[in-house]
Design an enzyme around this catalytic site. Structure first.
Site, PDB file in Angstrom:
ATOM      1  N   PRO A   1       3.076   6.430   6.481  1.00 31.96           N
ATOM      2  CA  PRO A   1       2.251   5.883   7.510  1.00 31.96           C
ATOM      3  C   PRO A   1       1.439   4.602   7.000  1.00 31.96           C
ATOM      4  O   PRO A   1       0.772   4.825   6.171  1.00 31.96           O
ATOM      5  CB  PRO A   1       1.522   6.886   8.158  1.00 31.96           C
ATOM      6  CG  PRO A   1       1.762   8.351   7.252  1.00 31.96           C
ATOM      7  CD  PRO A   1       2.755   7.886   6.196  1.00 31.96           C
TER       8      PRO A   1
ATOM      9  N   HIS B   1     -18.642  -9.020   5.030  1.00 33.58           N
ATOM     10  CA  HIS B   1     -17.382  -8.569   5.177  1.00 33.58           C
ATOM     11  C   HIS B   1     -16.780  -9.329   6.161  1.00 33.58           C
ATOM     12  O   HIS B   1     -17.352  -9.625   7.392  1.00 33.58           O
ATOM     13  CB  HIS B   1     -17.509  -6.877   5.744  1.00 33.58           C
ATOM     14  CG  HIS B   1     -16.081  -6.422   5.882  1.00 33.58           C
ATOM     15  ND1 HIS B   1     -15.589  -5.687   6.964  1.00 33.58           N
ATOM     16  CD2 HIS B   1     -14.940  -6.576   5.091  1.00 33.58           C
ATOM     17  CE1 HIS B   1     -14.415  -5.363   6.631  1.00 33.58           C
ATOM     18  NE2 HIS B   1     -13.981  -5.802   5.717  1.00 33.58           N
ATOM     19  N   HIS B   2     -15.480  -9.865   6.017  1.00 33.55           N
ATOM     20  CA  HIS B   2     -14.715 -10.361   6.903  1.00 33.55           C
ATOM     21  C   HIS B   2     -13.364  -9.683   7.144  1.00 33.55           C
ATOM     22  O   HIS B   2     -12.359 -10.141   6.295  1.00 33.55           O
ATOM     23  CB  HIS B   2     -14.402 -12.107   6.780  1.00 33.55           C
ATOM     24  CG  HIS B   2     -15.615 -13.002   6.656  1.00 33.55           C
ATOM     25  ND1 HIS B   2     -15.548 -14.039   5.739  1.00 33.55           N
ATOM     26  CD2 HIS B   2     -16.819 -12.729   7.145  1.00 33.55           C
ATOM     27  CE1 HIS B   2     -16.875 -14.815   5.861  1.00 33.55           C
ATOM     28  NE2 HIS B   2     -17.746 -13.814   6.881  1.00 33.55           N
ATOM     29  N   GLU B   3     -13.423  -8.806   8.151  1.00 36.73           N
ATOM     30  CA  GLU B   3     -12.015  -8.227   8.492  1.00 36.73           C
ATOM     31  C   GLU B   3     -11.376  -9.315   9.573  1.00 36.73           C
ATOM     32  O   GLU B   3     -11.956  -9.867  10.229  1.00 36.73           O
ATOM     33  CB  GLU B   3     -12.075  -6.965   9.153  1.00 36.73           C
ATOM     34  CG  GLU B   3     -10.685  -6.235   9.397  1.00 36.73           C
ATOM     35  CD  GLU B   3      -9.832  -6.327   8.555  1.00 36.73           C
ATOM     36  OE1 GLU B   3      -9.897  -5.702   7.633  1.00 36.73           O
ATOM     37  OE2 GLU B   3      -8.710  -6.908   8.607  1.00 36.73           O
TER      38      GLU B   3
ATOM     39  N   HIS C   1      -8.767  -8.124   0.354  1.00 41.19           N
ATOM     40  CA  HIS C   1      -8.126  -6.892   0.721  1.00 41.19           C
ATOM     41  C   HIS C   1      -6.787  -7.256   1.488  1.00 41.19           C
ATOM     42  O   HIS C   1      -6.827  -8.025   2.315  1.00 41.19           O
ATOM     43  CB  HIS C   1      -8.883  -5.850   1.712  1.00 41.19           C
ATOM     44  CG  HIS C   1      -9.691  -5.023   0.523  1.00 41.19           C
ATOM     45  ND1 HIS C   1      -9.999  -3.678   0.594  1.00 41.19           N
ATOM     46  CD2 HIS C   1     -10.487  -5.358  -0.541  1.00 41.19           C
ATOM     47  CE1 HIS C   1     -10.618  -3.156  -0.221  1.00 41.19           C
ATOM     48  NE2 HIS C   1     -11.091  -4.332  -0.955  1.00 41.19           N
ATOM     49  N   GLU C   2      -5.709  -6.356   1.283  1.00 43.01           N
ATOM     50  CA  GLU C   2      -4.151  -6.609   1.863  1.00 43.01           C
ATOM     51  C   GLU C   2      -3.916  -7.999   1.780  1.00 43.01           C
ATOM     52  O   GLU C   2      -2.826  -8.423   2.400  1.00 43.01           O
ATOM     53  CB  GLU C   2      -4.509  -6.317   3.440  1.00 43.01           C
ATOM     54  CG  GLU C   2      -4.621  -4.837   3.950  1.00 43.01           C
ATOM     55  CD  GLU C   2      -6.202  -4.702   4.073  1.00 43.01           C
ATOM     56  OE1 GLU C   2      -6.587  -3.406   3.655  1.00 43.01           O
ATOM     57  OE2 GLU C   2      -7.037  -5.441   4.362  1.00 43.01           O
TER      58      GLU C   2
ATOM     59  N   GLU D   1      -9.248   4.378  -0.238  1.00 44.59           N
ATOM     60  CA  GLU D   1      -9.249   4.690   0.791  1.00 44.59           C
ATOM     61  C   GLU D   1      -8.037   5.762   1.350  1.00 44.59           C
ATOM     62  O   GLU D   1      -8.299   6.774   2.480  1.00 44.59           O
ATOM     63  CB  GLU D   1      -9.154   3.383   1.908  1.00 44.59           C
ATOM     64  CG  GLU D   1      -7.848   2.770   1.655  1.00 44.59           C
ATOM     65  CD  GLU D   1      -7.768   1.473   2.603  1.00 44.59           C
ATOM     66  OE1 GLU D   1      -8.483   1.216   3.509  1.00 44.59           O
ATOM     67  OE2 GLU D   1      -6.739   0.774   2.260  1.00 44.59           O
TER      68      GLU D   1
ATOM     69  N   GLU E   1      -7.446  -6.017  -3.501  1.00 41.46           N
ATOM     70  CA  GLU E   1      -7.138  -4.775  -3.104  1.00 41.46           C
ATOM     71  C   GLU E   1      -5.569  -4.666  -3.447  1.00 41.46           C
ATOM     72  O   GLU E   1      -4.984  -4.385  -4.518  1.00 41.46           O
ATOM     73  CB  GLU E   1      -7.491  -4.154  -1.862  1.00 41.46           C
ATOM     74  CG  GLU E   1      -6.903  -2.970  -1.631  1.00 41.46           C
ATOM     75  CD  GLU E   1      -6.845  -2.276  -0.177  1.00 41.46           C
ATOM     76  OE1 GLU E   1      -6.311  -2.953   0.675  1.00 41.46           O
ATOM     77  OE2 GLU E   1      -7.499  -1.281   0.130  1.00 41.46           O
TER      78      GLU E   1
ATOM     79  N   GLU F   1       0.741  -1.177   0.023  1.00 38.77           N
ATOM     80  CA  GLU F   1      -0.002   0.096  -0.181  1.00 38.77           C
ATOM     81  C   GLU F   1       0.712   1.221   0.139  1.00 38.77           C
ATOM     82  O   GLU F   1       0.483   2.398   0.231  1.00 38.77           O
ATOM     83  CB  GLU F   1      -0.864   0.003   1.074  1.00 38.77           C
ATOM     84  CG  GLU F   1      -1.909  -1.292   0.927  1.00 38.77           C
ATOM     85  CD  GLU F   1      -3.235  -1.208   2.033  1.00 38.77           C
ATOM     86  OE1 GLU F   1      -3.192  -0.282   2.796  1.00 38.77           O
ATOM     87  OE2 GLU F   1      -4.082  -1.989   1.808  1.00 38.77           O
TER      88      GLU F   1
HETATM   89  C1  NOJ Z   1      -8.769  -1.884   5.055  1.00 38.95           C
HETATM   90  C2  NOJ Z   1      -9.545  -2.182   3.827  1.00 38.95           C
HETATM   91  O1  NOJ Z   1      -8.812  -1.700   2.603  1.00 38.95           O
HETATM   92  C3  NOJ Z   1     -10.915  -1.083   4.005  1.00 38.95           C
HETATM   93  O2  NOJ Z   1     -11.521  -1.340   2.629  1.00 38.95           O
HETATM   94  C4  NOJ Z   1     -11.680  -1.926   5.141  1.00 38.95           C
HETATM   95  O3  NOJ Z   1     -12.787  -0.959   5.142  1.00 38.95           O
HETATM   96  C5  NOJ Z   1     -10.962  -1.521   6.306  1.00 38.95           C
HETATM   97  N1  NOJ Z   1      -9.639  -2.285   6.243  1.00 38.95           N
HETATM   98  C6  NOJ Z   1     -11.390  -2.319   7.455  1.00 38.95           C
HETATM   99  O4  NOJ Z   1     -11.759  -3.746   7.090  1.00 38.95           O
HETATM  100 CA    CA Z   2      -6.212  -1.510   2.378  1.00 40.30          CA
END
Ligand code: NOJ
Ligand code: CA
Length: 713
Positions: free
Chosen positions: A193, A414-416, A484-485, A509, A503, A171
């Site tokens: 950062p 969504h699965h963070e 993502h990530e 973001e 992503e 990123e």
């Molecule tokens: C980073 C992700 O790129 C973003 O889209 C998401 O909203 C946040 N993490 C929280 O999960």
């Molecule tokens: Ca991200």
């Protein structure tokens, strides 16, 4: 007789040790040379139209404990072949893809150890792919890689579009500089950062690496089919012109565990003297395995809105339900806690988004912050953070599902994981069953922060296996994945088309953290997107975040450039990322986002010549991109043109349109006073009759764009 056979034997050994072979691309423009050097190390070089692209570069490995598996080889077999086939992706920029290449296969045996190592080169008209293959063998059943020692010896001090080498994040902003300048610039870029970073200990950059030579060659170095192996970083030598692989280690320093009977990812070099060919290339997809899913009927391109941007605008909306951080996951009874009053994913608010999506023809609504555990998710060292089948008390999952269905809209799960990956794997099947129960067919996964198991990095072998395991497991439940990530993509979406987007780069973001530059999206298609589609989440209309509260960030583009990104940033998954209220203020411009297709291509009759369905009209990395695409199943075309901080005139030749017909073009253009710094929302919408003979000249404002929809009359 005896003498003759001794001579024959000698010749055979000589041929095996001093071996050299040349391979041409089908159109003859690319030449690959392979030989064994004086130390009997395999070396290769690549020329394009007679110019060196890669000077003679070595191949091989060093393996643990301390052994060079890169020399003293004898070639035991070689095979050349040609392959010319076509295949149809489940979704993509083209409805049909030609895979035309010449192949050189080399089998080698290391003298002394008797270890076997094979190489497979595939030379296409748009570049080279090669990989190592480890046949099953008695003397070597498995080994640990110290380093893969593949080199890419460049011919000079090319212009490079680079991210600093890092095991955990991609990123970073892209830096554009000469290769020789990377060394002096890298430390300042590394100050950026970010949620997590693990810089390579030496001078290295990430792939995909985009290069331009002084004599006008565009070169892209990346990898294809990254499976059970760590992602590749690229070391730079003192001058910066010799690149070599630097595999992502685990935190104990181990790079890769290899069991023989396997292959490495392909190393890819896409090359042309025309930048448009880099964007048009399907080389990385061609090097991936065909689709492994028997039934793909449930996989569909998706345009969505979401309870998302409000978490970034500074207006106070939160993923978390309460303000307390005293949460013990699985033990805390949320119904006993006081809600904080600004939890985003509450039933009533999600319904507003469902209404909006339904009214404007969107397929889906992403909802983040719906499940228990967000209160203390910044504690990156926590193993147990979220429950993936426990909605917060104010998120009525059954009612929302009923409501969404009634309105003809899907909800995206969504699965963070906050990178507590071990726990995610424990919960994954339950989580997917929960999704099936409530009718979800897509999940956005997230890997913010340091990985648990703590021995792992985002881009290491163990995590590479994890991301694929998630995509494969999700497929069993007919679920599409948008990660993502995760590690940068390498074309695996051909094999697992339910891995619909990723992503894996600096997305929208970062606009809310003042982190994107005007040239950012003129670079990404040449770098990150080479491996697969990106969930970039464009469509921000209200770019002045001070409107909402404390955030002073301002968008790095004009409003019209945001529209153009739906075409220039290829993805079968596209978000209209702004708050729906922002769209309601500009419904005329919003019409483009409503209309623009997410599925491209014609329906092709085998054997018949079809016109292509993606046309790269203008391109220069870091400066501008103009692309036209045909909507799948419709006689509609969409064009997106973007520029960096410099205003420009896009020359848009419509000769891709079928001849002899009349069309109406709706042109969304930057207004006369548009400028990303001072007047980003100045736009003009006009219509015009056009045909295949029309050439449009459109002015793009500084960091501006143009978006055009064309319909047959
Ligand atoms: C980073 C992700 O790129 C973003 O889209 C998401 O909203 C946040 N993490 C929280 O999960
Ligand atoms: Ca991200």
């Amino acid at each position: 007789m005896k003498r003759l056979s001794i001579i024959c034997l000698f010749l055979l050994v000589w041929a095996g040790t001093m071996f050299a072979q040349t391979l041409k691309s089908p159109d003859g423009n690319l030449t690959l040379q392979f030989r064994l050097s004086a130390e009997r190390t395999p070396v290769y070089s690549l020329q394009y139209k007679g110019k060196d692209v890669i000077k003679e570069s070595k191949l091989g490995f060093s393996v643990r404990p301390d052994y060079q598996f890169d020399r003293n080889f004898t070639v035991t077999d070689t095979q050349t072949s040609e392959s010319n086939t076509t295949w149809k992706p489940v979704w993509g920029q083209y409805s049909e893809i030609r895979d035309h290449h010449n192949e050189l296969f080399i089998a080698m045996k290391q003298n002394g150890t008797g270890w076997l190592l094979n190489l497979r080169f595939r030379l296409f008209n748009d570049g080279l792919g090669f990989r190592y293959e480890f046949p099953v063998q008695k003397e070597l059943r498995h080994f640990t890689v110290n380093e893969e020692e593949t080199e890419f010896r460049l011919t000079g001090n090319h212009k490079a579009f680079w991210l600093p080498g890092d095991y955990d994040t991609n990123e970073y902003p892209t830096t554009t500089s000469k290769l020789s300048e990377v060394a002096s610039l890298i430390d300042s870029v590394r100050q950026e950062p970010l949620a997590i970073r693990s810089a390579t200990p030496n001078l290295a950059v990430q792939s995909p690496l985009m290069l331009k030579s002084d004599d006008g060659l565009y070169i892209n170095i990346h990898e294809a089919a990254l499976v059970n192996y760590p992602a590749m970083q690229l070391n730079l030598d003192d001058k910066g012109f010799v690149l070599s692989t630097h595999l992502t280690p685990d935190r104990n320093g181990t790079k890769a565990y290899v069991q023989t009977g396997s292959v490495t990812p392909w190393r890819t070099i896409v090359v042309s003297d025309d930048a448009r060919d880099i964007l048009a290339s399907s080389l990385i997809l061609n090097l991936n395995e065909p689709c492994k899913l028997a039934d793909t009927s449930w996989i569909h391109p998706t345009k969505y809105v979401g309870v998302w941007w409000e978490y970034f605008t500074g207006q106070g909306s939160t993923w978390a339900y309460t303000d307390t951080q005293d949460i013990v996951i699985g033990k805390t009874d949320y119904t006993k806690l006081k809600p904080n009053g600004h939890h985003g994913a509450n039933t009533a608010h999600v319904k507003e988004y469902i209404d909006f999506a339904s009214r404007h023809g969107f397929d889906a609504v992403l909802v983040e912050g719906w499940n228990e555990g967000w209160e203390d998710n910044y504690a990156y060292s926590k193993e147990f953070i979220y429950d993936f089948d426990k909605p917060y008390p104010d998120f009525d999952v059954a009612e929302l599902q009923r409501y969404a269905q009634e309105k003809g809209v899907k909800i995206i799960m969504h699965h963070e994981t906050t990178s507590s990956v071990a726990d995610y794997e424990r919960q994954m099947h339950d989580a997917f069953r929960f999704m099936n129960k409530y009718g979800y067919d897509a999940v956005k996964t997230g890997y913010v922060g340091g990985i648990i198991p703590r021995s792992e990095h985002h881009d290491g072998q163990w995590m590479v296996n994890h991301y694929l395991r998630v995509a494969e497991t999700a497929a069993q439940y007919k679920i599409m994945v948008n990660s993502h990530e995760a590690v940068r993509p390498t074309g695996l979406c051909r094999t697992y088309p339910n891995w619909i987007a990723q992503e894996s780069a600096r997305g929208t973001e970062f606009e809310s953290f003042k982190g994107n530059r005007p040239d950012h999206t003129t670079i990404l298609p040449f770098t990150r997107l080479m491996g697969g589609p990106m969930d970039y989440t464009p469509g921000i209309f209200e770019g002045d975040l001070s409107q909402y509260g404390s955030n002073q960030a301002k968008l790095s583009t004009t409003l019209v450039k945001q529209l153009a990104l739906y075409v220039t940033m290829y993805s079968p998954l596209q978000m209209a990322a702004d708050l729906y209220q922002s769209y309601e203020k500009h419904l005329d411009a919003f019409q483009f986002i409503k209309d623009v297709a997410v599925g491209w291509g014609t329906t092709h009759t085998p054997g018949a010549e079809t016109r292509d369905n993606t046309y790269i009209l203008e391109a220069e990395p870091g400066d501008y991109i103009t692309i036209a695409r045909k909507a799948k199943g419709k006689n509609e075309w969409y064009i997106g043109g973007i520029t960096d901080e410099n205003a420009r005139e896009a020359v848009i030749d419509l000769s891709f349109l079928p001849e002899g017909k009349k069309y109406e073009a709706t042109i969304y253009a930057d207004g006369k006073k548009a400028d990303w710094r001072t007047n980003p929302q100045d736009y003009v919408i006009s219509t015009k009759k056009v045909s295949s003979k029309t050439v449009l000249k459109q002015r793009l404002a500084p960091s501006g764009g143009v978006a055009i929809s064309i319909k047959e009359l």
